[in-house]
Design a protein around this motif. Sequence first.
Motif, PDB file in Angstrom:
ATOM      1  N   PRO A  75     -13.334  15.010  -5.652  1.00  0.00           N
ATOM      2  CA  PRO A  75     -13.480  16.526  -5.550  1.00  0.00           C
ATOM      3  C   PRO A  75     -15.004  16.965  -5.456  1.00  0.00           C
ATOM      4  CG  PRO A  75     -12.750  16.111  -7.599  1.00  0.00           C
ATOM      5  CD  PRO A  75     -12.915  14.845  -6.793  1.00  0.00           C
ATOM      6  N   LYS A  76     -15.902  16.040  -6.170  1.00  0.00           N
ATOM      7  CA  LYS A  76     -17.242  16.736  -6.176  1.00  0.00           C
ATOM      8  C   LYS A  76     -18.284  15.902  -5.198  1.00  0.00           C
ATOM      9  CE  LYS A  76     -16.616  18.974  -9.918  1.00  0.00           C
ATOM     10  NZ  LYS A  76     -16.466  20.423  -9.855  1.00  0.00           N
ATOM     11  N   ASP A  77     -17.628  15.065  -4.409  1.00  0.00           N
ATOM     12  CA  ASP A  77     -18.584  14.426  -3.222  1.00  0.00           C
ATOM     13  C   ASP A  77     -18.956  15.513  -2.395  1.00  0.00           C
ATOM     14  OD1 ASP A  77     -18.887  11.711  -1.552  1.00  0.00           O
ATOM     15  OD2 ASP A  77     -18.332  13.207  -0.339  1.00  0.00           O
ATOM     16  N   LYS A  78     -20.467  15.432  -1.934  1.00  0.00           N
ATOM     17  CA  LYS A  78     -20.870  16.348  -1.162  1.00  0.00           C
ATOM     18  C   LYS A  78     -20.254  16.391   0.309  1.00  0.00           C
ATOM     19  CE  LYS A  78     -24.580  13.677   0.573  1.00  0.00           C
ATOM     20  NZ  LYS A  78     -24.384  13.621   1.972  1.00  0.00           N
ATOM     21  N   ASP A  79     -19.694  15.555   0.857  1.00  0.00           N
ATOM     22  CA  ASP A  79     -19.020  15.531   1.948  1.00  0.00           C
ATOM     23  C   ASP A  79     -17.773  16.204   1.982  1.00  0.00           C
ATOM     24  OD1 ASP A  79     -21.266  14.477   3.569  1.00  0.00           O
ATOM     25  OD2 ASP A  79     -20.693  12.468   3.082  1.00  0.00           O
ATOM     26  N   VAL A  80     -16.826  15.865   1.000  1.00  0.00           N
ATOM     27  CA  VAL A  80     -15.668  16.613   0.429  1.00  0.00           C
ATOM     28  C   VAL A  80     -15.982  17.841   0.560  1.00  0.00           C
ATOM     29  CG1 VAL A  80     -13.919  16.542  -1.040  1.00  0.00           C
ATOM     30  CG2 VAL A  80     -14.680  14.393  -0.314  1.00  0.00           C
ATOM     31  N   LEU A  81     -17.053  18.477  -0.247  1.00  0.00           N
ATOM     32  CA  LEU A  81     -17.148  19.831  -0.412  1.00  0.00           C
ATOM     33  C   LEU A  81     -17.264  20.531   0.845  1.00  0.00           C
ATOM     34  CD1 LEU A  81     -19.041  19.603  -3.807  1.00  0.00           C
ATOM     35  CD2 LEU A  81     -16.757  20.346  -3.525  1.00  0.00           C
ATOM     36  N   LEU A  82     -18.309  19.816   1.720  1.00  0.00           N
ATOM     37  CA  LEU A  82     -18.460  20.273   3.004  1.00  0.00           C
ATOM     38  C   LEU A  82     -17.296  20.641   4.022  1.00  0.00           C
ATOM     39  CD1 LEU A  82     -20.554  21.340   5.144  1.00  0.00           C
ATOM     40  CD2 LEU A  82     -21.004  19.000   5.613  1.00  0.00           C
ATOM     41  N   LEU A  83     -16.342  19.503   3.886  1.00  0.00           N
ATOM     42  CA  LEU A  83     -15.213  19.557   4.689  1.00  0.00           C
ATOM     43  C   LEU A  83     -14.360  20.645   4.260  1.00  0.00           C
ATOM     44  CD1 LEU A  83     -13.516  18.693   7.092  1.00  0.00           C
ATOM     45  CD2 LEU A  83     -12.530  16.668   5.246  1.00  0.00           C
ATOM     46  N   LYS A  84     -14.313  20.820   2.970  1.00  0.00           N
ATOM     47  CA  LYS A  84     -13.489  21.966   2.508  1.00  0.00           C
ATOM     48  C   LYS A  84     -13.934  23.297   2.863  1.00  0.00           C
ATOM     49  CE  LYS A  84     -11.949  19.911  -1.704  1.00  0.00           C
ATOM     50  NZ  LYS A  84     -11.756  20.025  -3.322  1.00  0.00           N
ATOM     51  N   GLU A  85     -15.182  23.502   2.632  1.00  0.00           N
ATOM     52  CA  GLU A  85     -16.110  24.698   3.215  1.00  0.00           C
ATOM     53  C   GLU A  85     -15.859  25.006   4.836  1.00  0.00           C
ATOM     54  OE1 GLU A  85     -18.219  28.209   3.100  1.00  0.00           O
ATOM     55  OE2 GLU A  85     -17.602  26.900   1.324  1.00  0.00           O
ATOM     56  N   LEU A  86     -15.994  24.128   5.564  1.00  0.00           N
ATOM     57  CA  LEU A  86     -15.475  24.044   7.042  1.00  0.00           C
ATOM     58  C   LEU A  86     -14.251  24.567   7.196  1.00  0.00           C
ATOM     59  CD1 LEU A  86     -17.595  20.956   8.378  1.00  0.00           C
ATOM     60  CD2 LEU A  86     -18.394  23.565   8.483  1.00  0.00           C
ATOM     61  N   LEU A  87     -13.370  23.923   6.619  1.00  0.00           N
ATOM     62  CA  LEU A  87     -11.886  24.199   6.565  1.00  0.00           C
ATOM     63  C   LEU A  87     -11.470  25.606   6.218  1.00  0.00           C
ATOM     64  CD1 LEU A  87     -10.264  20.753   5.187  1.00  0.00           C
ATOM     65  CD2 LEU A  87     -10.236  21.661   7.613  1.00  0.00           C
ATOM     66  N   ILE A  88     -12.150  25.934   5.143  1.00  0.00           N
ATOM     67  CA  ILE A  88     -11.967  27.276   4.645  1.00  0.00           C
ATOM     68  C   ILE A  88     -12.405  28.446   6.006  1.00  0.00           C
ATOM     69  CG2 ILE A  88     -12.673  29.301   3.111  1.00  0.00           C
ATOM     70  CD1 ILE A  88     -12.714  26.771   1.032  1.00  0.00           C
ATOM     71  N   ARG A  89     -13.615  28.135   6.350  1.00  0.00           N
ATOM     72  CA  ARG A  89     -14.131  28.999   7.397  1.00  0.00           C
ATOM     73  C   ARG A  89     -13.319  28.970   8.641  1.00  0.00           C
ATOM     74  NH1 ARG A  89     -20.467  29.815   6.861  1.00  0.00           N
ATOM     75  NH2 ARG A  89     -20.872  29.375   4.814  1.00  0.00           N
ATOM     76  N   ALA A  90     -12.975  27.829   9.042  1.00  0.00           N
ATOM     77  CA  ALA A  90     -12.031  27.840   9.979  1.00  0.00           C
ATOM     78  C   ALA A  90     -11.052  28.720   9.973  1.00  0.00           C
ATOM     79  CB  ALA A  90     -11.591  26.486  10.527  1.00  0.00           C
ATOM     80  N   GLU A  91     -10.055  28.628   8.620  1.00  0.00           N
ATOM     81  CA  GLU A  91      -8.894  29.342   8.385  1.00  0.00           C
ATOM     82  C   GLU A  91      -9.282  30.826   8.483  1.00  0.00           C
ATOM     83  OE1 GLU A  91      -5.008  29.800   7.887  1.00  0.00           O
ATOM     84  OE2 GLU A  91      -6.129  28.077   8.078  1.00  0.00           O
TER      85      GLU A  91
END
Length: 51
Positions: A28-44
């Motif tokens: 959950p703290k991986d920088k790429d995982v955090l970036l993907l989560k942010e992108l998914l939130i923005r897309a939603e």
Amino acid sequence: MRNNQQSILDYFGVNSQKELLEFMQANPKDKDVLLLKELLIRAEIGRDTDE
């Protein structure tokens, strides 16, 4: 959309959405995982405002 999804799976070295979710939960703290989560939130959020 399929190519984008496959690119994301390839980037994380997984073969399915289920494996990606498991990877994200295990890291959950991986920088790429955090970036993907942010992108998914923005897309939603963007999808919600388009309606």
